[in-house]
Design a protein around this motif. Structure first.
Motif, PDB file in Angstrom:
ATOM      1  N   LEU A  15       0.823  -1.209   0.000  1.00  0.00           N
ATOM      2  CA  LEU A  15       0.000   0.000   0.000  1.00  0.00           C
ATOM      3  C   LEU A  15       0.858   1.261   0.000  1.00  0.00           C
ATOM      4  O   LEU A  15       0.485   2.271  -0.604  1.00  0.00           O
ATOM      5  N   GLY A  19       0.582   3.995  -2.749  1.00  0.00           N
ATOM      6  CA  GLY A  19       0.264   5.334  -2.274  1.00  0.00           C
ATOM      7  C   GLY A  19       1.263   6.379  -2.725  1.00  0.00           C
ATOM      8  O   GLY A  19       0.877   7.474  -3.163  1.00  0.00           O
ATOM      9  N   THR A  23       0.090   9.274  -5.320  1.00  0.00           N
ATOM     10  CA  THR A  23       0.097  10.690  -4.922  1.00  0.00           C
ATOM     11  C   THR A  23       1.003  11.493  -5.850  1.00  0.00           C
ATOM     12  O   THR A  23       0.657  12.612  -6.239  1.00  0.00           O
ATOM     13  N   THR A  64      -6.740   6.832  -4.598  1.00  0.00           N
ATOM     14  CA  THR A  64      -5.742   5.773  -4.683  1.00  0.00           C
ATOM     15  C   THR A  64      -4.512   6.106  -3.850  1.00  0.00           C
ATOM     16  O   THR A  64      -3.986   5.242  -3.152  1.00  0.00           O
ATOM     17  N   GLY A  65      -4.063   7.354  -3.880  1.00  0.00           N
ATOM     18  CA  GLY A  65      -2.831   7.739  -3.201  1.00  0.00           C
ATOM     19  C   GLY A  65      -2.953   7.935  -1.702  1.00  0.00           C
ATOM     20  O   GLY A  65      -2.406   7.146  -0.913  1.00  0.00           O
ATOM     21  N   ILE A  66      -3.652   8.970  -1.297  1.00  0.00           N
ATOM     22  CA  ILE A  66      -3.761   9.289   0.131  1.00  0.00           C
ATOM     23  C   ILE A  66      -4.428   8.143   0.891  1.00  0.00           C
ATOM     24  O   ILE A  66      -3.980   7.763   1.973  1.00  0.00           O
ATOM     25  N   SER A  68      -4.402   4.977   0.193  1.00  0.00           N
ATOM     26  CA  SER A  68      -3.445   3.872   0.324  1.00  0.00           C
ATOM     27  C   SER A  68      -2.393   4.167   1.385  1.00  0.00           C
ATOM     28  O   SER A  68      -1.985   3.264   2.127  1.00  0.00           O
ATOM     29  N   LEU A  69      -1.948   5.409   1.469  1.00  0.00           N
ATOM     30  CA  LEU A  69      -0.971   5.778   2.502  1.00  0.00           C
ATOM     31  C   LEU A  69      -1.566   5.636   3.898  1.00  0.00           C
ATOM     32  O   LEU A  69      -0.909   5.134   4.821  1.00  0.00           O
ATOM     33  N   SER A  72      -1.956   1.965   4.610  1.00  0.00           N
ATOM     34  CA  SER A  72      -0.620   1.410   4.825  1.00  0.00           C
ATOM     35  C   SER A  72      -0.208   1.584   6.283  1.00  0.00           C
ATOM     36  O   SER A  72       0.308   0.657   6.920  1.00  0.00           O
TER      37      SER A  72
END
Length: 147
Positions: A15, A19, A23, A64-66, A68-69, A72
Motif C-alpha cells: 500500500l 500510495g 500521490t 488511490t494515493g492518500i 493507500s498511505l 498502509s
C-alpha cells in the motif's frame, strides 16, 4: 521476520508503494492537467469523458494515493479494520484500471501490473481480515449442523 508481523508488513509495504506512486502521479496531473510535463499526450483521453487529466489526477491523488498511505499506516499498526479497507482499495484499483483500459487509447504493461496489484490487495485484505477477526476458514467448525 516474525510470523505475526509478516502479513501487516507486506500489506503495509504494498500500500505504501501504491500510495507514493499514486500521490506523485495524481499531483503531477493536477498541477499540469494537459499531461505535457509528464510526457503523457492529451490524445489518450479522446475516448474518455475527460477533457484533461485534472479529474483523473484528483481521483488518483486522493482515492488511490492518500487512502493507500493511510491504510498502509493502519496495516503497519495492525489496526482491526485494515482487512476491509485493503479489500476496498483493491476493488477500487481494479475498477480504476478497468476504466482506464476501456477509455484510454493506449494500454501498457503498467495497466496489467496495477490490475494484478488490485487483486493482490484484495487477497491480502481478505487474509488480514480473517486473521485479525479470528475467523478460520480452513478448518471445519465442530458442533455445527449447518454446512
Amino acid at each position: 521476520m516474525n510470523k505475526r508481523k509478516f502479513l501487516p508488513n507486506v500489506t503495509s509495504a504494498l500500500l505504501l508503494f501504491v500510495g507514493i506512486g499514486a500521490t506523485a502521479g495524481g499531483l503531477g496531473a493536477m498541477m499540469d492537467p494537459s499531461g505535457e510535463s509528464m510526457g503523457v499526450p492529451i490524445e489518450l483521453l479522446e475516448q474518455s469523458p475527460f477533457e484533461n487529466f485534472l479529474i483523473p489526477g484528483i481521483f488518483l491523488f486522493f482515492i488511490t494515493g492518500i487512502a493507500s498511505l493511510i491504510v498502509s499506516y493502519l496495516a503497519f499498526k495492525n489496526y482491526r479494520h485494515t482487512g476491509i479497507a485493503t479489500m476496498i482499495l483493491g476493488m477500487v484499483m481494479i475498477l480504476w484500471i478497468s476504466a482506464q483500459m476501456y477509455w484510454l487509447t493506449d494500454i501498457n504493461w503498467l495497466h496489467h501490473l496495477f490490475f494484478g496489484i488490485g487483486i493482490v490487495e484484495i487477497i491480502l485484505g481478505f487474509f488480514f481480515y480473517v486473521r485479525r477477526n479470528g475467523h478460520n476458514i480452513f478448518h471445519k467448525h465442530r458442533g455445527s449442523a449447518a454446512h
